[in-house]
Design an enzyme around this catalytic site. Structure first.
Site, PDB file in Angstrom:
ATOM      1  N   HIS A  68      -5.520   4.154   8.305  1.00  0.00           N
ATOM      2  CA  HIS A  68      -5.272   4.059   9.746  1.00  0.00           C
ATOM      3  C   HIS A  68      -4.483   2.781  10.073  1.00  0.00           C
ATOM      4  O   HIS A  68      -4.660   2.162  11.117  1.00  0.00           O
ATOM      5  CB  HIS A  68      -6.604   4.070  10.503  1.00  0.00           C
ATOM      6  CG  HIS A  68      -6.555   4.856  11.785  1.00  0.00           C
ATOM      7  ND1 HIS A  68      -6.870   6.178  11.860  1.00  0.00           N
ATOM      8  CD2 HIS A  68      -6.227   4.497  13.050  1.00  0.00           C
ATOM      9  CE1 HIS A  68      -6.744   6.610  13.106  1.00  0.00           C
ATOM     10  NE2 HIS A  68      -6.346   5.605  13.849  1.00  0.00           N
ATOM     11  N   ARG A 124       3.449   1.951  13.356  1.00  0.00           N
ATOM     12  CA  ARG A 124       3.919   0.832  14.184  1.00  0.00           C
ATOM     13  C   ARG A 124       5.439   0.709  14.222  1.00  0.00           C
ATOM     14  O   ARG A 124       6.005   0.342  15.247  1.00  0.00           O
ATOM     15  CB  ARG A 124       3.324  -0.480  13.667  1.00  0.00           C
ATOM     16  CG  ARG A 124       1.806  -0.576  13.872  1.00  0.00           C
ATOM     17  CD  ARG A 124       1.327  -1.900  13.312  1.00  0.00           C
ATOM     18  NE  ARG A 124      -0.110  -2.059  13.371  1.00  0.00           N
ATOM     19  CZ  ARG A 124      -0.965  -1.582  12.475  1.00  0.00           C
ATOM     20  NH1 ARG A 124      -0.529  -0.859  11.457  1.00  0.00           N
ATOM     21  NH2 ARG A 124      -2.263  -1.821  12.593  1.00  0.00           N
ATOM     22  N   THR A 127      -7.667  13.941  11.744  1.00  0.00           N
ATOM     23  CA  THR A 127      -7.896  12.561  11.290  1.00  0.00           C
ATOM     24  C   THR A 127      -9.386  12.324  11.129  1.00  0.00           C
ATOM     25  O   THR A 127     -10.174  12.596  12.043  1.00  0.00           O
ATOM     26  CB  THR A 127      -7.286  11.575  12.299  1.00  0.00           C
ATOM     27  OG1 THR A 127      -5.880  11.829  12.349  1.00  0.00           O
ATOM     28  CG2 THR A 127      -7.520  10.134  11.876  1.00  0.00           C
TER      29      THR A 127
HETATM   30  C1  LIG Z   1      -1.102   1.998  18.420  1.00  0.00           C
HETATM   31  C2  LIG Z   1      -1.571   2.985  17.401  1.00  0.00           C
HETATM   32  C3  LIG Z   1      -2.239   4.130  17.815  1.00  0.00           C
HETATM   33  C4  LIG Z   1      -2.683   5.057  16.868  1.00  0.00           C
HETATM   34  N1  LIG Z   1      -3.263   6.217  17.291  1.00  0.00           N
HETATM   35  C5  LIG Z   1      -3.603   7.152  16.377  1.00  0.00           C
HETATM   36  C6  LIG Z   1      -4.071   8.422  16.799  1.00  0.00           C
HETATM   37  O1  LIG Z   1      -4.182   8.725  17.977  1.00  0.00           O
HETATM   38  N2  LIG Z   1      -4.394   9.305  15.817  1.00  0.00           N
HETATM   39  C7  LIG Z   1      -4.287   9.031  14.477  1.00  0.00           C
HETATM   40  O2  LIG Z   1      -4.588   9.864  13.641  1.00  0.00           O
HETATM   41  N3  LIG Z   1      -3.804   7.848  14.072  1.00  0.00           N
HETATM   42  C8  LIG Z   1      -3.454   6.921  14.973  1.00  0.00           C
HETATM   43  N4  LIG Z   1      -2.933   5.731  14.549  1.00  0.00           N
HETATM   44  C9  LIG Z   1      -2.743   5.491  13.107  1.00  0.00           C
HETATM   45  C10 LIG Z   1      -1.374   5.987  12.647  1.00  0.00           C
HETATM   46  O3  LIG Z   1      -1.282   7.387  12.722  1.00  0.00           O
HETATM   47  C11 LIG Z   1      -1.050   5.573  11.210  1.00  0.00           C
HETATM   48  O4  LIG Z   1      -2.088   5.990  10.359  1.00  0.00           O
HETATM   49  C12 LIG Z   1      -0.840   4.078  11.049  1.00  0.00           C
HETATM   50  O5  LIG Z   1      -0.210   3.526  12.165  1.00  0.00           O
HETATM   51  C13 LIG Z   1       0.007   3.829   9.823  1.00  0.00           C
HETATM   52  O6  LIG Z   1       0.181   2.482   9.576  1.00  0.00           O
HETATM   53  P1  LIG Z   1       1.479   1.645  10.031  1.00  0.00           P
HETATM   54  O7  LIG Z   1       1.320   1.383  11.489  1.00  0.00           O
HETATM   55  O8  LIG Z   1       1.366   0.420   9.196  1.00  0.00           O
HETATM   56  O9  LIG Z   1       2.691   2.488   9.731  1.00  0.00           O
HETATM   57  C14 LIG Z   1      -2.480   4.795  15.490  1.00  0.00           C
HETATM   58  C15 LIG Z   1      -1.791   3.656  15.084  1.00  0.00           C
HETATM   59  C16 LIG Z   1      -1.322   2.765  16.014  1.00  0.00           C
HETATM   60  C17 LIG Z   1      -0.552   1.561  15.540  1.00  0.00           C
END
Ligand SMILES: Cc1cc2nc3c(=O)[nH]c(=O)nc-3n(C[C@H](O)[C@H](O)[C@H](O)COP(=O)(O)O)c2cc1C
Length: 392
Positions: free
Chosen positions: A285, A340, A163
């Site tokens: 993200h 989410r 990422t």
């Molecule tokens: C609570 C939370 C924690 C996240 N932690 C990470 C992570 O550790 N690594 C990462 O690459 N993306 C992380 N993300 C981003 C997600 O991988 C993803 O890109 C994003 O949630 C997609 O959007 P959506 O929540 O609308 O589906 C996180 C997202 C959320 C909601």
């Protein structure tokens, strides 16, 4: 009636999650950066695209399956890496991984997980019918990142996801207000928040304590793997100096599919693929890093044009219903990632909750694919839009 049996759609799941979790954790999981413009725009981008129906097509035999990295998945979706899963549910990452395996889609484990990487592999890996991808940010201490990559390789992860879009963290003013920090610190505001959610304390924190102690980031290198206590225990710092050449070095260390996550332009997609990436994730993200970012669905055609013939293009950020998947696939994504949505599911009811969310997506995807006159995933293209997006 259980919490989960009252959830009929994603909005119900989100509401159940909101009630069950301490406010600080719910907001950490649910909200976006700053004014949350990117968060809203991601969803608005999908809403702006209207579909053209095509009826009286023989839809008696439909197939939602597709292939990713040469292997079939049940429908074009994978679970995104999410750091807070283990706070939404006891061993939440395992609940997600098992739900993904049951639904026939891949699960991405973040290096920041609370559940240990070995447990995920043992209980939801290949032998348990799962497809596991591993995600990491490059740390400032690069050798530690490469040790982590080596570990994921030995454990048999199928793909590595790097990422690139959140190295600087984000501003979370609402968490300053409600006292939640990641990892947890037991400050008065968050202690009060927990006291208002005794079922969460018993079901999540209580179970960790019964099984070894307060939660911690189990995959961190030893010197960072501290129990969450009154003092905020920080993990390794992200690298702020890595450039594209770093992706090339990771390429040399990882023999399997390499995915670069956090692409928001055709140029960056090209750079990723030039360094040897097999796939890119068009992502902002979930609106959690840069505010005022473009909706990922609006950027997808540019990225597909730039690298679609050389790499697998995936998309995330804002997927909330099956028609969002239909739209992303029609514009050239091989599959979408959800963050989410399945977190709402585990917060509402653990593995069963995530399975319910995935079933909801699958059902909606199949119906909407049919309503635009498509029998299979490969039939989806620009013709399904009432007003096809202008091509870059
Ligand atoms: C609570 C939370 C924690 C996240 N932690 C990470 C992570 O550790 N690594 C990462 O690459 N993306 C992380 N993300 C981003 C997600 O991988 C993803 O890109 C994003 O949630 C997609 O959007 P959506 O929540 O609308 O589906 C996180 C997202 C959320 C909601």
């Amino acid at each position: 009636m259980t919490r989960l049996s009252r959830c009929h759609d994603l909005a119900d799941m989100r509401e159940a999650a909101r009630r069950h979790l301490p406010k600080g954790i719910f907001e950490f999981m649910d909200r976006g950066a700053e004014r949350e413009l990117s968060l809203a725009e991601n969803m608005a981008g999908f809403e702006r695209l209207k579909l053209r129906t095509r009826f009286l097509v023989d839809l008696s035999e439909r197939d939602m399956g597709t292939e990713i990295f040469g292997k079939r998945i049940a429908f074009p979706l994978a679970i995104a890496p999410t750091g807070a899963a283990g706070l939404c549910w006891y061993q939440g990452e395992l609940a997600l991984a098992k739900a993904a395996a049951a639904a026939g889609v891949p699960f991405t484990l973040t290096a920041n997980s609370i559940t240990a990487i070995d447990t995920i592999v043992k209980e939801a890996g290949k032998e348990a019918g799962g497809r596991l991808w591993f995600q990491l940010y490059m740390w400032k201490e690069e050798d530690l990142s490469f040790q982590m990559i080596e570990r994921a390789k030995k454990l048999g992860f199928e793909a590595l996801v790097v990422t690139i879009d959140a190295a600087l963290g984000r501003t979370r003013e609402y968490n300053d207000r409600n006292g939640f920090t990641d990892p947890i610190s037991l400050n008065p505001r968050f202690v009060m928040d927990m006291a208002r959610h005794p079922r969460w304390v018993a079901g999540v924190i209580g179970r960790y304590v019964m099984n070894g102690g307060m939660p911690r980031h189990e995959n961190y290198p030893d010197k960072y793997r501290r129990r969450i206590t009154t003092a905020q225990s920080k993990g390794p710092a992200n690298s702020h100096s890595m450039t594209w050449e770093g992706i090339g070095r990771i390429r040399k260390a990882w023999p399997g599919p390499l995915v670069v996550k956090g692409i928001l332009s055709g140029d960056d997609a090209r750079r990723a693929v030039d360094q040897g990436a097999d796939a890119v994730v068009v992502s902002n993200h979930g609106g959690r890093a840069l505010d005022s970012a473009i909706a990922t669905i609006d950027m997808l055609p540019e990225v597909v044009k730039a690298v679609g013939d050389r790499a697998t293009v995936l998309l995330d950020s804002g997927i909330r219903q099956g028609s969002d998947i239909v739209k992303a696939v029609a514009l050239g994504a091989k599959a979408v990632l959800v963050g989410r949505a399945t977190l709402y599911g585990i917060a509402a009811g653990g593995q069963a909750g995530a399975e319910k969310v995935l079933a909801l997506f699958a059902t909606q995807f199949e119906k909407n694919m049919g309503y635009v006159g498509c029998r299979r995933v490969s039939d989806l293209n620009h013709d399904i839009f009432a007003h096809p997006p202008v091509q870059p």
